[in-house]
Design an enzyme around this catalytic site. Structure first.
Site, PDB file in Angstrom:
ATOM      1  NE  ARG A 102      -4.129   1.825   0.742  1.00 37.44           N
ATOM      2  CZ  ARG A 102      -4.991   2.339  -0.123  1.00 37.44           C
ATOM      3  NH1 ARG A 102      -4.795   2.196  -1.423  1.00 37.44           N
ATOM      4  NH2 ARG A 102      -6.065   2.976   0.298  1.00 37.44           N
ATOM      5  CB  THR A 378      -9.216  -0.942  -7.328  1.00 40.14           C
ATOM      6  OG1 THR A 378      -9.284   0.191  -6.458  1.00 40.14           O
ATOM      7  CG2 THR A 378      -8.239  -1.942  -6.773  1.00 40.14           C
ATOM      8  CB  THR A 396      -5.964   0.733  -6.380  1.00 44.88           C
ATOM      9  OG1 THR A 396      -6.861   1.772  -6.762  1.00 44.88           O
ATOM     10  CG2 THR A 396      -5.325   1.094  -5.053  1.00 44.88           C
ATOM     11  CD  GLU A 417      -4.766   4.618  -3.343  1.00 43.31           C
ATOM     12  OE1 GLU A 417      -5.554   4.914  -2.421  1.00 43.31           O
ATOM     13  OE2 GLU A 417      -5.000   3.739  -4.168  1.00 43.31           O
ATOM     14  CG  ASP A 420      -8.452   5.591  -0.189  1.00 39.97           C
ATOM     15  OD1 ASP A 420      -9.512   6.132  -0.535  1.00 39.97           O
ATOM     16  OD2 ASP A 420      -8.063   4.506  -0.665  1.00 39.97           O
ATOM     17  CB  SER A 449      -6.944  -0.309   1.293  1.00 40.41           C
ATOM     18  OG  SER A 449      -7.405  -0.973   0.131  1.00 40.41           O
ATOM     19  CB  SER A 450     -12.395  -0.908   0.435  1.00 37.15           C
ATOM     20  OG  SER A 450     -12.833   0.151   1.242  1.00 37.15           O
ATOM     21  N   GLY A 470     -13.403  -1.405  -7.236  1.00 38.91           N
ATOM     22  CA  GLY A 470     -14.694  -0.806  -6.934  1.00 38.91           C
ATOM     23  C   GLY A 470     -14.757   0.081  -5.704  1.00 38.91           C
ATOM     24  N   GLY A 471     -13.610   0.578  -5.194  1.00 43.12           N
ATOM     25  CA  GLY A 471     -13.666   1.459  -4.031  1.00 43.12           C
ATOM     26  C   GLY A 471     -14.269   0.742  -2.839  1.00 43.12           C
TER      27      GLY A 471
END
Length: 571
Positions: A102, A378, A396, A417, A420, A449-450, A470-471
């Site tokens: 990440r 993503t 992503t 990013e 986020d 993050s998701s 898809g967030g």
């Protein structure tokens, strides 16, 4: 002669995409079946690259590395070397691990960097411009995973992407549509316009050969120097100079200090299946297991697929998991006391389940997080090799094409990013803005993050490899595909194609894709108190999955038709 050469090159590129040892659909209800190895991704070209690595003796990690670099060329809206993501890996002997690459906040970042003099969020600043860019992690993550588990030579895995960038790929219809839709934004950024449009400013038409020479040079440095080819030397010099020129924060020190981290996955069970998923700083694995634990107490098949009670139950479970996500989740290196074990426990799920009424929708209260219940881009790809090693990889740029900025002279899009992070400390409101402390900005912190790359076992054997872009819808998309397979007996293709719903606690609304809910079901949900919001058919992420029929020795895979360039490659 020049015209003929151009025609021949285009023909060869198209042939390379289309010829392989099994049928490659762009999506549908019929899976692709294969005996030996499979890659399913958002780009049929990239899937083919990964499959060829498998066919030549590479393992799942090798194929994942090659596919990821190929996606940086063929699917620039999310495939990347300028972003970050996660790998969940299961070896053929059942050992599991994960890699966290990440992005991180630059050293100069701070929690009030997006606020005006009155402490209000400056609109758009955390998603546009160089201040929105986190320190990229993709190259470090791929390099680390390969160094530990790869078999093939690193250079041979990066080479195919270099060739794609140098020789060119057919400009897809999706890329063409993106270049038209984003014309105003891209034209305002010379380094982006230079790559995404022709020299005279005209559009690349679908099927025209698109070459990315700067990206090819960047990839060559990564091929030749490994991790240092990105975080040091010419690439680092150019990126830092570009940041300094445009007011960004990333420095040589930021790049040199970046490290990917191998982490222990989070695990749970669902109706006898073992669920292995990504731990924090992704909230995906925790929320997924938490929701599956709650749903285990219901007979979902008996309720009926997408009946009012079924959708209501899913929405209530989603609501609770997302409330806990907002309150507790963040970078574990900055939040050592996150209650992960509690959140994924069966006992906690039972307490939450007891708070669900089948008659009335709960309220989402922005002042109370989960306490009330306690009583778009993503890309993802899935890989399985002939030995049964499996990779679920999601990475992503955040929004589609990230910050919309291609790094000058480097050829790749930069992420956005930093958006986020929770941008306004302490402010959580009904519009969905979250201000809890675990995910506030700090130097070198990884943003929440998701992403939910997930692997599932059945009776100790590999069963499913699944994930999606898809967030925030990612978590719920992965959940619904799993339920469709396990509870509703769908094959992987039908499970992926099925319409979906989404609830994320705040804003308090139940989103659903077109054709997901009948008029009668909508009326019943409204009578329970749900606020409904219809989305377009492809408004949620496009899942990429593989299921292993262990008893028969077949792999069955599918690429979501919501992904216009997606495809499965197998042999």
């Amino acid at each position: 002669m020049k015209l003929f050469s151009r025609f021949l090159l285009r023909t060869l590129v198209l042939v390379a995409v289309c010829i392989h040892l099994s049928y490659v659909p762009t999506g549908g209800r019929i899976p692709v079946y294969a005996r030996h190895g499979m890659v399913t991704s958002s780009s049929a070209i990239a899937s083919e690259i990964g499959k060829e690595v498998l066919r030549k003796g590479g393992n799942a990690i090798d194929a994942a590395v090659a596919t990821a670099f190929a996606l940086a060329v063929t699917w620039p809206s999310a495939g990347n070397i300028g972003g970050g993501g996660f790998i969940v890996y299961r070896s053929a002997d059942g050992k599991v691990t994960s890699f966290d690459f990440r992005e991180k906040a630059p050293l100069a970042a701070h929690e009030k960097m997006y606020l005006d003099a009155n402490g209000a969020l400056i609109p758009g600043i955390n998603h546009r411009g160089l201040l929105s860019v986190g320190v990229p992690g993709t190259v470090a993550g791929l390099y680390q995973a390969h160094a530990k588990y790869g078999k093939m030579d690193w250079k041979k895995l990066v080479d195919p992407a270099i060739k794609l960038a140098q020789k060119g790929i057919p400009f897809s219809h999706a890329l063409h549509q993106h270049s038209k839709r984003l014309r105003k934004e891209w034209e305002a950024i010379p380094s982006t316009a230079e790559i995404m449009y022709k020299e005279d400013g005209s559009y690349y038409e679908p099927g025209e050969v698109w070459r990315q020479r700067d990206l090819a040079k960047t990839l060559k440095r990564i091929r030749n120097q490994g991790r240092d080819g990105f975080y040091k030397g010419e690439t680092a010099d150019k990126l830092v100079a570009f940041m300094k020129k445009g007011g960004g924060l990333i420095t040589h020190e930021d790049l040199e200090k970046y490290e990917a981290i191998e982490r222990t996955p989070v695990e749970g069970t669902y109706r006898g299946y073992r669920v292995i998923s990504m731990p924090p700083p992704s909230s995906g694995g925790v929320a997924l297991i938490q929701m599956l634990n709650m749903l285990e107490g219901y007979n979902l098949k008996e309720m009926g697929y997408h009946s009012a009670d079924y959708v209501h139950t899913l929405a209530e479970v989603m609501r609770r998991a997302f409330a806990d996500r907002a309150e507790h989740m963040g970078d574990p290196d900055f939040n050592p006391d996150m209650p992960v074990d509690k959140l994924i426990s069966k006992e906690y799920a039972e307490r939450l389940r007891q708070s669900i009424s089948m008659d009335v929708a709960s309220a989402s209260d922005s002042s109370k997080y989960g306490q009330i219940y306690d009583g778009t881009s993503t890309t993802h790809f899935s890989v399985v090799d002939k030995d049964g090693n499996a990779v679920s990889l999601t990475y992503t740029l955040e929004n589609s094409y990230g910050a919309q900025i291609i790094a000058e002279g480097l050829g790749f899009f930069l992420n956005d990013e930093m958006g986020d992070f929770n941008p306004v400390p302490g402010l959580t409101n009904s519009r969905g803005l979250i201000g809890s402390s675990p995910n506030q900005i700090k130097p070198e912190k990884r943003m929440l993050s998701s992403m939910t790359p997930t692997i599932i076992e059945k009776d100790g054997k590999l069963f499913m490899v699944i994930g999606t872009p898809g967030g925030r819808t990612i978590i719920n998309t992965v959940l619904q595909v799993i339920l469709n397979v396990i509870d509703h007996d769908m094959n992987i293709a039908r499970a992926i194609e099925a319409p979906r719903i989404h609830h994320q606690w705040l804003p308090d609304r139940l989103d659903f894709e077109q054709h997901a809910l009948s008029p009668d079901t909508r009326d019943r949900l409204k009578s329970k108190g749900h606020k409904l919001n219809e989305l377009g058919h492809a408004a949620q992420g496009h899942a990429m999955g593989i299921v292993v029929a262990a008893d028969e020795g077949w792999l069955a895979g599918s690429a979501d038709s919501r992904s216009p360039d997606g495809g499965v490659a197998a042999y």
